[in-house]
Enzyme design. Structure first.
Site, mmCIF file in Angstrom:
data_model
loop_
_atom_site.group_PDB
_atom_site.id
_atom_site.type_symbol
_atom_site.label_atom_id
_atom_site.label_comp_id
_atom_site.label_asym_id
_atom_site.label_seq_id
_atom_site.Cartn_x
_atom_site.Cartn_y
_atom_site.Cartn_z
ATOM 1 N N SER A 1 4.833 -6.994 -1.920
ATOM 2 C CA SER A 1 5.037 -7.769 -0.507
ATOM 3 C C SER A 1 5.397 -8.045 -0.256
ATOM 4 C CB SER A 1 2.982 -6.943 -0.314
ATOM 5 O OG SER A 1 2.822 -8.098 0.733
ATOM 6 N N THR B 1 0.684 -1.283 -0.052
ATOM 7 C CA THR B 1 0.175 -0.068 -0.045
ATOM 8 C C THR B 1 0.848 1.068 0.095
ATOM 9 O OG1 THR B 1 -2.306 -0.887 1.256
ATOM 10 C CG2 THR B 1 -1.587 1.414 1.683
ATOM 11 N N CYS C 1 -15.032 -2.382 1.807
ATOM 12 C CA CYS C 1 -16.093 -2.348 3.474
ATOM 13 C C CYS C 1 -15.553 -1.234 3.326
ATOM 14 C CB CYS C 1 -15.643 -2.857 4.330
ATOM 15 S SG CYS C 1 -17.216 -2.795 6.160
ATOM 16 N N ASN D 1 -6.047 -9.540 -7.285
ATOM 17 C CA ASN D 1 -6.219 -9.672 -6.212
ATOM 18 C C ASN D 1 -7.423 -10.950 -6.032
ATOM 19 O OD1 ASN D 1 -7.351 -7.163 -6.236
ATOM 20 N ND2 ASN D 1 -7.485 -7.656 -3.856
ATOM 21 N N GLN E 1 0.421 -9.616 -5.622
ATOM 22 C CA GLN E 1 0.271 -10.800 -6.003
ATOM 23 C C GLN E 1 0.302 -11.833 -7.083
ATOM 24 O OE1 GLN E 1 -2.311 -12.011 -4.332
ATOM 25 N NE2 GLN E 1 -2.723 -10.291 -3.479
ATOM 26 N N HIS F 1 4.576 -10.148 2.731
ATOM 27 C CA HIS F 1 3.473 -11.026 3.685
ATOM 28 C C HIS F 1 2.362 -11.676 2.420
ATOM 29 C CE1 HIS F 1 -0.557 -9.042 2.977
ATOM 30 N NE2 HIS F 1 0.066 -8.033 3.043
#
Length: 395
Positions: free
Chosen positions: A205, A76, A334, A157, A185, A207
């Protein structure tokens, strides 16, 4: 893989730290703990050398050099540094347009909206087909001398779509624009060793590739360094592009994870994962309900991705009923606490009801045949329970 009672099929959300990665990280928490920016003693030198070696290893993953790797807190931040950093430095120039894939990660979409609102950049969203693939003819039509940057993820993703970055890059370079790729990804899905030849900026990324959370990296082509405005100011670390003390254990962990994808075993792992995912999809679709696959049905999909649509059911109901036995996700965003249908699924033409009936199952390194058999049985039982509950409500 199982975590106590739970079969874990949400590897595109996050992956467990590989035991080999954890073993390499461990010494840097308590023994080799020196600040890598402490230039006056041996512990600082050792940590600095570890950072340099980590950057070189991550560079090897994508075909870049160590000095082109900037460590961040995750993908991000890397995506924000790429888009905001480049566009803020270029503000006021003739290139005032950005082209962004309609199915990009929310952080890329949010950063592009910020540039639109704050610096009046003209942002155009590139449409995709029903498989999530960028329309190359539309991209070519949109390219001009006014375009500063195009942002397209090599691997999606949510539905796992693999884009033809080579063809995309060729079109963009011909126009003089730059290409940013959110590659979070990608390592689990494709060979990345030549990616730096085609992308000008590339986010990664840890993780997502069996490394630690809180760690990412941004590849910035060497000659573009002066064209990036930092997001974080301070002591001038990492060539003034991202100040702050670099977390040595996390960098070492990300490098260890990247090294596993540079090995000769990586392609075999992807092959095994694709076969396992295909078997999972086939078994689920053989159940007594109409279950459809969202996105590509062939090799243009992430090998561990199975985004399935359970028409007539609500995905949230399915996932709740599966707890605590199976972990997967809807992929829905969300915003301000208000659930909304996935923008990715809407972009490929699904209705709101179809999007809300979809679940992303993502298999990974530790997934077994036994996990698949058990997961299919759990899904079958869950759909039967929900169907009976609906019949009782209607009675």
């Amino acid at each position: 893989m199982r975590i106590e009672k739970t079969i874990y099929l949400d590897h595109q959300a996050t992956t467990p730290v590989d035991s080999r990665v954890f073993a390499e990280m461990s010494p840097y928490f308590a023994k080799s703990f020196g600040n890598p920016h402490s230039a006056d003693h041996v512990l600082g030198w050792e940590s600095s050398q570890a950072i340099e070696a980590a950057a070189a290893t991550i560079g090897d993953l994508i075909g870049a050099d160590a000095d082109e790797i900037i460590f961040t807190s995750g993908a991000t931040e890397a995506n924000n540094l790429a888009l905001l950093g480049l566009a803020r430095r270029a503000a006021g120039g003739k290139r005032k347009r950005l082209l962004v894939g309609a199915t990009e990660h929310k952080c890329v979409l949010a950063a592009s909206r910020a540039l639109q609102q704050q610096l009046e950049y003209d942002v155009q969203y590139l449409p995709v087909d029903q498989q999530g693939i960028i329309d190359l003819s539309m991209l070519e039509q949109q390219l001009s001398e006014e375009v500063l940057l195009v942002s397209i993820a090599p691997v999606n993703n949510e539905i796992g779509t693999i884009q033809d970055i080579h063809a995309i890059s060729k079109l963009i370079r011909a126009s003089g624009a730059l290409l940013h790729c959110d590659g979070a990804q990608a390592p689990c899905a494709i060979d990345m060793t030549d990616m730096a030849e085609f992308a000008d900026l590339l986010s990664l990324s840890a993780h997502k590739i069996y490394g630690p959370k809180g760690m990412g990296a941004l590849y910035i082509r060497r000659d573009l360094h002066a064209q990036i405005e930092p997001l974080i100011y301070g002591g001038g670390q990492q060539g003034d592009l991202r100040s702050g003390t670099v977390p040595v254990p996390l960098c070492v962990g990300m490098a260890a994870a990247a090294r596993l994808f540079c090995s000769s075993d990586a392609e075999g792992e992807r092959y095994r994962l694709r076969a396992l995912t295909t078997e999972f999809i086939n078994q689920v679709q053989s159940l007594s309900w109409p279950i459809l696959l969202n996105g590509p049905e062939d090799a243009r999909r992430h090998p561990g991705n199975a985004n399935l649509r359970f028409d007539g059911f609500d995905a949230q109901d399915i996932l709740r009923t599966l707890q605590p036995h199976l972990a997967a996700s809807t992929g829905a965003a969300c915003t301000s606490g208000i659930p909304e249908p996935s923008h990715v699924l809407r972009a490929i033409g699904l209705s709101a009801d179809q999007a809300e009936a979809s679940i992303r199952f993502s298999l990974g390194r530790g997934t077994t045949d036994e996990d698949i058999q058990s997961a299919v049985g759990l899904i079958d039982d869950t759909l039967a329970r929900l169907s009976r509950a609906d019949l009782l409500r209607l009675a």
